[in-house]
Design a protein around this motif. Structure first.
Motif, PDB file in Angstrom:
ATOM      1  N   LEU A  87       0.821  -1.212   0.000  1.00  0.00           N
ATOM      2  CA  LEU A  87       0.000   0.000   0.000  1.00  0.00           C
ATOM      3  C   LEU A  87       0.857   1.265   0.000  1.00  0.00           C
ATOM      4  O   LEU A  87       0.586   2.210  -0.743  1.00  0.00           O
ATOM      5  N   VAL A  88       1.888   1.291   0.837  1.00  0.00           N
ATOM      6  CA  VAL A  88       2.770   2.462   0.892  1.00  0.00           C
ATOM      7  C   VAL A  88       3.438   2.693  -0.461  1.00  0.00           C
ATOM      8  O   VAL A  88       3.481   3.814  -0.977  1.00  0.00           O
ATOM      9  N   SER A  89       3.945   1.620  -1.063  1.00  0.00           N
ATOM     10  CA  SER A  89       4.621   1.737  -2.355  1.00  0.00           C
ATOM     11  C   SER A  89       3.665   2.212  -3.445  1.00  0.00           C
ATOM     12  O   SER A  89       3.987   3.110  -4.222  1.00  0.00           O
ATOM     13  N   GLU A  90       2.461   1.638  -3.496  1.00  0.00           N
ATOM     14  CA  GLU A  90       1.487   2.019  -4.518  1.00  0.00           C
ATOM     15  C   GLU A  90       1.065   3.472  -4.349  1.00  0.00           C
ATOM     16  O   GLU A  90       0.921   4.216  -5.324  1.00  0.00           O
ATOM     17  N   PHE A  91       0.840   3.883  -3.117  1.00  0.00           N
ATOM     18  CA  PHE A  91       0.424   5.269  -2.859  1.00  0.00           C
ATOM     19  C   PHE A  91       1.493   6.253  -3.309  1.00  0.00           C
ATOM     20  O   PHE A  91       1.189   7.284  -3.924  1.00  0.00           O
ATOM     21  N   LEU A  92       2.745   5.956  -3.007  1.00  0.00           N
ATOM     22  CA  LEU A  92       3.834   6.852  -3.391  1.00  0.00           C
ATOM     23  C   LEU A  92       3.971   6.948  -4.908  1.00  0.00           C
ATOM     24  O   LEU A  92       4.265   8.020  -5.445  1.00  0.00           O
ATOM     25  N   LYS A  93       3.742   5.853  -5.599  1.00  0.00           N
ATOM     26  CA  LYS A  93       3.813   5.884  -7.059  1.00  0.00           C
ATOM     27  C   LYS A  93       2.781   6.836  -7.635  1.00  0.00           C
ATOM     28  O   LYS A  93       3.038   7.562  -8.592  1.00  0.00           O
ATOM     29  N   ILE A  94       1.596   6.856  -7.039  1.00  0.00           N
ATOM     30  CA  ILE A  94       0.492   7.667  -7.543  1.00  0.00           C
ATOM     31  C   ILE A  94       0.624   9.127  -7.131  1.00  0.00           C
ATOM     32  O   ILE A  94       0.328  10.039  -7.907  1.00  0.00           O
ATOM     33  N   ASN A  95       1.064   9.367  -5.901  1.00  0.00           N
ATOM     34  CA  ASN A  95       1.003  10.715  -5.325  1.00  0.00           C
ATOM     35  C   ASN A  95       2.354  11.371  -5.082  1.00  0.00           C
ATOM     36  O   ASN A  95       2.429  12.431  -4.467  1.00  0.00           O
ATOM     37  N   ASN A  96       3.426  10.761  -5.559  1.00  0.00           N
ATOM     38  CA  ASN A  96       4.770  11.250  -5.275  1.00  0.00           C
ATOM     39  C   ASN A  96       4.996  12.689  -5.709  1.00  0.00           C
ATOM     40  O   ASN A  96       5.705  13.444  -5.054  1.00  0.00           O
ATOM     41  N   SER A  97       4.388  13.099  -6.818  1.00  0.00           N
ATOM     42  CA  SER A  97       4.654  14.428  -7.378  1.00  0.00           C
ATOM     43  C   SER A  97       3.709  15.508  -6.857  1.00  0.00           C
ATOM     44  O   SER A  97       3.879  16.688  -7.165  1.00  0.00           O
ATOM     45  N   LYS A  98       2.713  15.135  -6.068  1.00  0.00           N
ATOM     46  CA  LYS A  98       1.728  16.113  -5.595  1.00  0.00           C
ATOM     47  C   LYS A  98       2.257  16.898  -4.399  1.00  0.00           C
ATOM     48  O   LYS A  98       2.992  16.384  -3.574  1.00  0.00           O
ATOM     49  N   LYS A  99       1.850  18.166  -4.320  1.00  0.00           N
ATOM     50  CA  LYS A  99       2.204  19.008  -3.189  1.00  0.00           C
ATOM     51  C   LYS A  99       1.054  18.964  -2.194  1.00  0.00           C
ATOM     52  O   LYS A  99       0.030  19.614  -2.377  1.00  0.00           O
ATOM     53  N   LEU A 100       1.230  18.193  -1.138  1.00  0.00           N
ATOM     54  CA  LEU A 100       0.164  17.954  -0.182  1.00  0.00           C
ATOM     55  C   LEU A 100       0.604  18.318   1.231  1.00  0.00           C
ATOM     56  O   LEU A 100       1.775  18.178   1.580  1.00  0.00           O
ATOM     57  N   SER A 101      -0.346  18.767   2.040  1.00  0.00           N
ATOM     58  CA  SER A 101      -0.081  18.969   3.456  1.00  0.00           C
ATOM     59  C   SER A 101      -0.158  17.613   4.157  1.00  0.00           C
ATOM     60  O   SER A 101      -0.578  16.613   3.566  1.00  0.00           O
ATOM     61  N   VAL A 102       0.244  17.578   5.424  1.00  0.00           N
ATOM     62  CA  VAL A 102       0.149  16.330   6.186  1.00  0.00           C
ATOM     63  C   VAL A 102      -1.302  15.888   6.268  1.00  0.00           C
ATOM     64  O   VAL A 102      -1.625  14.710   6.073  1.00  0.00           O
ATOM     65  N   GLU A 103      -2.194  16.832   6.553  1.00  0.00           N
ATOM     66  CA  GLU A 103      -3.617  16.509   6.659  1.00  0.00           C
ATOM     67  C   GLU A 103      -4.163  15.966   5.338  1.00  0.00           C
ATOM     68  O   GLU A 103      -4.928  14.979   5.326  1.00  0.00           O
TER      69      GLU A 103
END
Length: 247
Positions: A56-72
């Motif tokens: 799950l961690v690996s898949e999530f990072l692949k999808i969202n790695n380039s997004k600028k997101l806050s912790v929340e």
């Protein structure tokens, strides 16, 4: 550890090696994968917890790695991501996440005390957290030694007749993540020949991160949740990235 500010600052430095890394090719879903086999324990009946966590961690990072997101935002997206995978265990709240970050100074004893398991179950789970946090802050233990200790610890839990069925499920799910999560983060930046991706002076990032992931998994107080553990891991990752950008 002098005060809470220093604790949180150190956690920020050691938690997940920010999302700019590109080493996302670990296939944890393949039972024939040598990395999976290296951190598996076939004697643990709940060993899928750690494997699912890392996938799950690996898949999530692949999808969202380039997004600028806050912790929340990261935790919210991680919760949605786990919901889409139809995982049980609920959603990680910011209250739970922040409590866990602060509780590292106590080796997560506050998180353990909130769990709905027996007194003996809490005692054994606290042993695991003590080992991970204390050795993670000393910075002088190898990934092989950690894996070996946890497998031995699991075997003792399996043979312990003082632990009830729920105790063993929570503890053994936790130990599975305690093996697989450090293994994932240790290998995540293995191409960094300087070693700085794995170590901050006096601290082992991959081991403290693993402890934080386990704490996230039991944050709900009931059964171990791969979903909340994953959200905690990814929220900590975003915390690191956000602070690094502000420096």
């Amino acid at each position: 550890m002098k005060n809470l500010k220093n604790i949180i600052s150190c956690l920020i430095l050691i938690t997940v090696f920010n999302a700019n890394s590109q080493n996302l090719n670990i296939d944890w879903s393949d039972n024939g994968n040598s990395t999976v086999q290296k951190y598996s324990n076939s004697e643990n009946p709940f060993d899928t917890a750690g494997k699912k966590h890392n996938i799950l961690v690996s898949e999530f990072l692949k999808i969202n790695n380039s997004k600028k997101l806050s912790v929340e935002e990261t935790i919210s997206l991680a919760n949605d991501f786990c919901d889409a995978k139809e995982l049980d265990g609920g959603r990680l709240t910011m209250v739970q996440f922040n409590y866990g970050i602060k509780d590292i100074k106590n080796n997560f004893s506050g998180v353990v005390e909130r769990l709905d398991i027996s007194k003996m179950g809490k005692f054994k789970l606290q042993e695991l957290f003590n080992f991970m946090v204390q050795n993670g802050t000393k910075g002088n233990i190898s990934i092989e030694e950690v894996t070996s200790y946890i497998v031995s610890f699991e075997n003792s839990v399996l043979k312990n007749n003082s632990l009830n069925k729920k105790d063993k499920e929570v503890i053994l799910s936790s130990t599975s993540v305690a093996r697989f999560s450090p293994g994932f983060w240790y290998n995540y930046n293995s191409a960094d020949t300087t070693g700085q991706a794995k170590r901050t002076p006096g601290w082992l990032r991959w081991l403290i991160v693993g402890a934080a992931d386990v704490a996230g998994g039991v944050a709900g107080g009931g059964a171990f949740s791969v979903a909340t553990g994953t959200a905690a891991s990814l929220g900590a990752n975003q915390l690191v990235s956000t602070v690094d950008k502000e420096k």
